[in-house]
Write an enzyme that holds these catalytic residues in place. Structure first.
Site, mmCIF file in Angstrom:
data_model
loop_
_atom_site.group_PDB
_atom_site.id
_atom_site.type_symbol
_atom_site.label_atom_id
_atom_site.label_comp_id
_atom_site.label_asym_id
_atom_site.label_seq_id
_atom_site.Cartn_x
_atom_site.Cartn_y
_atom_site.Cartn_z
ATOM 1 C CB SER A 262 79.523 -24.576 41.083
ATOM 2 O OG SER A 262 79.619 -23.822 42.277
ATOM 3 C CG ASP A 489 79.956 -16.763 40.053
ATOM 4 O OD1 ASP A 489 79.409 -16.939 41.110
ATOM 5 O OD2 ASP A 489 79.903 -17.734 39.023
ATOM 6 C CG HIS A 519 76.955 -19.828 40.672
ATOM 7 N ND1 HIS A 519 78.510 -19.444 40.901
ATOM 8 C CD2 HIS A 519 77.102 -20.993 41.212
ATOM 9 C CE1 HIS A 519 79.045 -20.741 41.141
ATOM 10 N NE2 HIS A 519 78.119 -21.559 41.512
#
Length: 550
Positions: A262, A489, A519
């Site tokens: 991320s 995602d 995610h």
């Protein structure tokens, strides 16, 4: 905007921490609520050596920002890990890994301001688990799980079992970046004040609500400056990347082997740009698009969450009468969600104790549940219960996103998130500019567009100026970086992986696609993804660019 609910943060490039970390928090809160390629690294043995303590090698780009020798040569005092601090989220000290390996913690000292490397310093908290096979040890593998604002010291033990195979050749290492957790945490308001703040209406409908929203941003920013003014100018991603280079040297590694998830992919990209010759075996998962402005990133995230909600609705409809939500088509379920949020805007409902569920918290809770397909049953249950007048479950999900535990204590995850984002980004939107963008946001997402559109105002009152428009991640000469994009995602849309791979440069960015939901990809359970990542990190085998995993 890494944490969907951070009202002081402009939506855009920053993203949430990996969902498994939040899953731990959600589970706790629910219980409380009752409800073959080139090999960039050495093939065996410790990568440590004389070169690791000499600073940059002349081919990196940040020599002028190198830490002084007394810091690059510091010795870390590894000890048993303490109980996590309140800023890290509290809880208990990490349990040993399978086989009995214990987690160890230490504190590294870094310059507060790298432009004044012999001036004030800042302590950085580290955690590690030693390799399970010292004879085959490559070096350290450093993790950043996202945010910005997520504690790696508490995050890594939460994932310990997932990375046991990687521990056969690496010491697993993570850290609390500057301003996070135990690393001089940014603090802004007390717990009761944060309860009220996160319940505020973040999607104003008239001039009075607009004034309240802007006043709230100013009030929050003033609190951050008052409590944490010393470090606010220095908590940005560039300094965090410099900290990782110092960490590489202190750990005794010739190369930085790195796993970024991320926001951790943006941090890793900035590191690769500054120190291309120090890049070792590196993986980016759930990739941030480094080419987007705040506005473009916000729109992309709005589309991503709307897509995830549509996929959730399709799944619900496919189960027929087993789906508890009203509607026989995905569109009807989405319309139900819009209607529920509209009702909450007019009148919050009972949730936990004296706390009520507001429209803002419900939107936040819905977004939280869309980070992983594993949360979809919780989302269905939460929406159904809210429709019946009970907002407890959606509030629990929102609390987990905001770092609030069952005792009402907040970690500093959102405060750090705001601080890093606002020092990173030059964009400062006015009220008029923000309102002019709302129609476009609402068009791409009837559920999340308003919230993310208003988020453009997030840094408008911040006391520290931003450093740049977009991160520079170009890294010519760096070792290959495996860049993984997930087609489903919601928080870091799939297109960002291709943009990152291209921006890193030819021969550096190697793209892998995972056709899935949620995610991130490595922790999704995909054997294909795990084999590709493990093959590179453990054996130096770079997957073919364009590989697709299903």
């Amino acid at each position: 905007m890494p944490f969907f609910s951070a009202p002081t943060t402009p939506a855009g490039r920053r993203r949430p921490a990996l969902t498994a970390v939040t899953a731990v928090a959600v589970a706790t809160l629910l219980a409380a609520a009752g409800c073959s390629g080139s090999d960039p690294g050495s093939e065996g043995g410790d990568q440590g050596g004389q070169n690791s303590r000499t600073g940059q090698d002349g081919q990196n780009r940040a020599d002028k920002s190198a830490a002084p020798e007394d810091l690059t040569s510091q010795k870390l005092d590894w000890k048993a890990c303490p109980t996590p601090s309140a800023a890290e989220g509290g809880g208990t000290a990490p349990s040993p890994l399978p086989g009995g390996t214990k987690w160890e913690c230490a504190t590294m000292t870094a310059p507060l301001d790298y432009a004044k490397p012999k001036g004030d310093t800042i302590p950085l908290a580290l955690i590690r688990a030693r390799t399970s096979d010292p004879d085959k040890r490559i070096g350290s593998l450093v993790f950043n799980f996202g945010g910005p604002g997520g504690s790696g010291v508490t995050g890594l033990p939460s994932f310990g079992k997932d990375y046991e195979k990687l521990r056969t050749r690496y010491d697993l290492v993570s850290f609390d970046p500057r301003g996070v957790g135990r690393s001089e945490p940014v603090e802004c308001k007390d717990d009761k004040q944060l309860d009220a703040y996160y319940a505020k209406d973040m999607t104003p409908d008239d001039s009075a609500e607009e004034k309240s929203y802007v006043d709230g941003l100013k009030w929050y920013a003033e609190g951050c400056e008052r409590k944490s003014g010393r470090e606010l100018p220095y908590v940005g991603t560039v300094n965090a990347a410099r900290d990782m280079e110092l960490m590489r040297q202190v750990l005794g590694d010739d190369k930085l082997n790195y796993f970024g998830i991320s926001y951790g992919t943006e941090l890793g990209g900035v590191y690769a740009h500054l120190y291309p010759k120090s890049v070792g075996r590196t993986v980016f998962d759930a990739v941030v698009d480094p080419t987007e402005s705040s506005e473009q990133g916000s729109l992309g995230q709005a589309k991503g969450f709307q897509l995830a909600l549509t996929n959730f609705a399709k799944d619900c409809v496919s189960r027929g009468d087993a789906c508890t939500l009203p509607g026989s088509t995905p569109q009807e379920i989405e319309n139900f969600v819009v209607g529920l949020l509209d009702r909450l805007d007019k009148k919050p409902i009972n949730a936990l104790g004296a706390r009520k569920l507001t429209q803002t918290q419900a939107t936040n809770g819905i977004a939280q549940a869309l980070y992983s397909k594993e949360y979809w049953p919780l989302l269905e249950q939460g929406l159904d219960e809210a429709d019946g007048g009970s907002g407890a479950l959606l509030l629990v999900l929102s609390d987990a996103m905001n770092g609030r535990d069952e005792k009402g204590r907040y970690s500093n995850i959102q405060s750090a998130n705001a601080a890093v984002n606002c020092v990173d980004s030059k964009q400062r939107y006015t009220l008029a500019q923000t309102k002019a963008k709302l129609a476009e946001f609402r068009e791409v997402s009837p559920v999340f567009g308003d919230f993310l559109g208003w988020g453009l105002l997030g840094c408008s009152e911040w006391p520290v100026p931003g450093e740049r428009d977009k991160p520079d991640v170009s890294a010519p000469g760096a070792a290959p970086i495996l860049v993984i994009g997930n087609t489903g995602d919601p928080a870091t849309p799939y297109e960002g992986a291709r943009a990152m791979a291209k921006a890193l440069g030819k021969g550096v960015g190697v793209e892998l696609t995972y056709e899935g939901q949620g995610h991130g990809a490595y922790n999704s359970g995909s054997t294909c993804v795990q084999n590709a990542v493990n093959g590179y990190l453990l054996d130096g085998k770079v997957p073919k660019d364009g590989t697709v995993c299903k």
